[in-house]
Design a protein around this motif. Structure first.
Motif, PDB file in Angstrom:
ATOM      1  N   HIS A 128       0.833  -1.201   0.000  1.00 33.62           N
ATOM      2  CA  HIS A 128       0.000   0.000   0.000  1.00 33.62           C
ATOM      3  C   HIS A 128       0.871   1.257   0.000  1.00 33.62           C
ATOM      4  O   HIS A 128       0.543   2.244  -0.654  1.00 33.62           O
ATOM      5  CB  HIS A 128      -0.933  -0.004   1.205  1.00 33.62           C
ATOM      6  N   VAL A 129       1.957   1.220   0.753  1.00 30.61           N
ATOM      7  CA  VAL A 129       2.877   2.359   0.775  1.00 30.61           C
ATOM      8  C   VAL A 129       3.518   2.538  -0.596  1.00 30.61           C
ATOM      9  O   VAL A 129       3.622   3.655  -1.113  1.00 30.61           O
ATOM     10  CB  VAL A 129       3.940   2.165   1.868  1.00 30.61           C
ATOM     11  N   GLN A 130       3.937   1.447  -1.203  1.00 30.73           N
ATOM     12  CA  GLN A 130       4.581   1.520  -2.515  1.00 30.73           C
ATOM     13  C   GLN A 130       3.635   2.050  -3.593  1.00 30.73           C
ATOM     14  O   GLN A 130       4.077   2.687  -4.551  1.00 30.73           O
ATOM     15  CB  GLN A 130       5.095   0.140  -2.912  1.00 30.73           C
ATOM     16  N   ALA A 131       2.342   1.787  -3.438  1.00 27.70           N
ATOM     17  CA  ALA A 131       1.366   2.197  -4.457  1.00 27.70           C
ATOM     18  C   ALA A 131       0.923   3.638  -4.302  1.00 27.70           C
ATOM     19  O   ALA A 131       0.247   4.176  -5.178  1.00 27.70           O
ATOM     20  CB  ALA A 131       0.145   1.279  -4.400  1.00 27.70           C
ATOM     21  N   ALA A 132       1.303   4.287  -3.194  1.00 30.29           N
ATOM     22  CA  ALA A 132       0.794   5.625  -2.897  1.00 30.29           C
ATOM     23  C   ALA A 132       1.679   6.713  -3.493  1.00 30.29           C
ATOM     24  O   ALA A 132       2.906   6.650  -3.396  1.00 30.29           O
ATOM     25  CB  ALA A 132       0.690   5.812  -1.389  1.00 30.29           C
ATOM     26  N   ASP A 133       1.043   7.712  -4.094  1.00 27.01           N
ATOM     27  CA  ASP A 133       1.747   8.943  -4.443  1.00 27.01           C
ATOM     28  C   ASP A 133       1.785   9.878  -3.234  1.00 27.01           C
ATOM     29  O   ASP A 133       2.765  10.584  -3.018  1.00 27.01           O
ATOM     30  CB  ASP A 133       1.048   9.642  -5.609  1.00 27.01           C
ATOM     31  N   CYS A 134       0.712   9.847  -2.455  1.00 28.89           N
ATOM     32  CA  CYS A 134       0.636  10.625  -1.216  1.00 28.89           C
ATOM     33  C   CYS A 134       0.124   9.698  -0.117  1.00 28.89           C
ATOM     34  O   CYS A 134      -0.843   8.949  -0.333  1.00 28.89           O
ATOM     35  CB  CYS A 134      -0.300  11.823  -1.362  1.00 28.89           C
ATOM     36  N   LEU A 135       0.759   9.733   1.045  1.00 27.44           N
ATOM     37  CA  LEU A 135       0.426   8.829   2.138  1.00 27.44           C
ATOM     38  C   LEU A 135       0.095   9.638   3.381  1.00 27.44           C
ATOM     39  O   LEU A 135       0.906  10.451   3.841  1.00 27.44           O
ATOM     40  CB  LEU A 135       1.599   7.895   2.420  1.00 27.44           C
ATOM     41  N   LEU A 136      -1.107   9.414   3.922  1.00 25.97           N
ATOM     42  CA  LEU A 136      -1.550  10.060   5.153  1.00 25.97           C
ATOM     43  C   LEU A 136      -1.683   8.986   6.223  1.00 25.97           C
ATOM     44  O   LEU A 136      -2.356   7.971   6.012  1.00 25.97           O
ATOM     45  CB  LEU A 136      -2.894  10.759   4.924  1.00 25.97           C
ATOM     46  N   ILE A 137      -1.041   9.202   7.369  1.00 25.68           N
ATOM     47  CA  ILE A 137      -1.009   8.210   8.449  1.00 25.68           C
ATOM     48  C   ILE A 137      -1.597   8.830   9.707  1.00 25.68           C
ATOM     49  O   ILE A 137      -1.205   9.932  10.103  1.00 25.68           O
ATOM     50  CB  ILE A 137       0.428   7.751   8.746  1.00 25.68           C
ATOM     51  N   PHE A 138      -2.513   8.117  10.346  1.00 22.84           N
ATOM     52  CA  PHE A 138      -3.008   8.482  11.675  1.00 22.84           C
ATOM     53  C   PHE A 138      -2.485   7.437  12.666  1.00 22.84           C
ATOM     54  O   PHE A 138      -2.569   6.235  12.410  1.00 22.84           O
ATOM     55  CB  PHE A 138      -4.541   8.484  11.722  1.00 22.84           C
ATOM     56  N   ASP A 139      -1.980   7.910  13.821  1.00 24.51           N
ATOM     57  CA  ASP A 139      -1.434   6.962  14.784  1.00 24.51           C
ATOM     58  C   ASP A 139      -1.370   7.616  16.158  1.00 24.51           C
ATOM     59  O   ASP A 139      -1.361   8.849  16.279  1.00 24.51           O
ATOM     60  CB  ASP A 139      -0.026   6.519  14.357  1.00 24.51           C
TER      61      ASP A 139
END
Length: 225
Positions: A71-82
């Protein structure tokens, strides 16, 4: 004779935005990230602009670790909540962006899932398939040791601010979140129906009935000395 341009040449591929909620909903405030993405899905859907816009994928990342690398590799932009231990007051939000995200997760680990996710980001970097932009929206937890517990009120209130920050980032990346009008089906929900926040809290047994220290039949109290 010049061939007609294909549909793919007329319409460049859409950007891909991946929104990940990281953590374990069974350990109180550890579930903050998953609860944020769950709320985002329940409240909003994503409309495509007529001229085309990014595809948005919401994912309950849980504690899956290396299984999230695709999923990370497929993303152009990555938003993470943690839930992140910033050594701040419980409920405090802080954003970390781009190259600082894997470095930050490596500097101060709160739980094993952060170790795993740091490895995911580093592996994506090594393969050369890393998002163009990364934003981590973290919340300082209050309680992590309550198995079967839910978000503490302070952390739950912080979700609203976290969602506002996330929506700002999504719009900046070209996404078009609009209030949801289409009911979610069970199949579409990113979390299991049994773990959806309202049901999880409503069906939680009283503390007197929910064994927090182990079943006395198998884990008797230690002999007093």
């Amino acid at each position: 004779m010049t061939p007609n341009p294909s549909a793919s040449s007329c319409h460049p591929p859409r950007d891909s935005i991946v929104v990940l909620g990281i953590g374990n909903v069974l350990w109180a405030d550890e579930g903050f990230g998953v609860r944020c993405v769950e709320a985002l899905q329940h409240r909003f859907e994503f409309d495509f602009a007529p001229e085309g816009g990014p595809e948005v994928q919401l994912i309950d990342g849980g504690t899956q670790g290396l299984y999230l690398v695709q999923h990370v590799q497929a993303a152009d932009c990555l938003l993470i909540f943690d839930a992140i231990d910033y050594s701040l007051e419980p409920g405090t939000l802080k954003c970390i962006a781009d190259d600082d995200v894997p470095r930050f997760l490596g500097a101060k680990k709160m739980s094993l899932h952060q170790t795993g996710f740091q490895e995911v980001l580093m592996l994506a970097q090594l393969t050369g398939r890393y998002p163009r932009e990364v934003l981590l929206i973290g919340c300082q937890p209050e309680e992590l040791e309550d198995y079967g517990g839910s978000l503490r009120p302070t952390v739950r209130r912080a979700m609203e601010g976290a969602l506002a920050l996330g929506l700002d980032a999504l719009r900046r990346w070209g996404a078009r979140p609009v209030p949801r009008t289409t009911p979610l089906t069970v199949r579409e929900c990113i979390t299991f129906a049994e773990l959806e926040l309202a049901r999880y809290e409503d069906e939680r047994p009283p503390e007197a009935l929910a064994c927090r220290s182990g079943d006395a039949r198998f884990f008797p109290n230690p002999v007093e000395r």
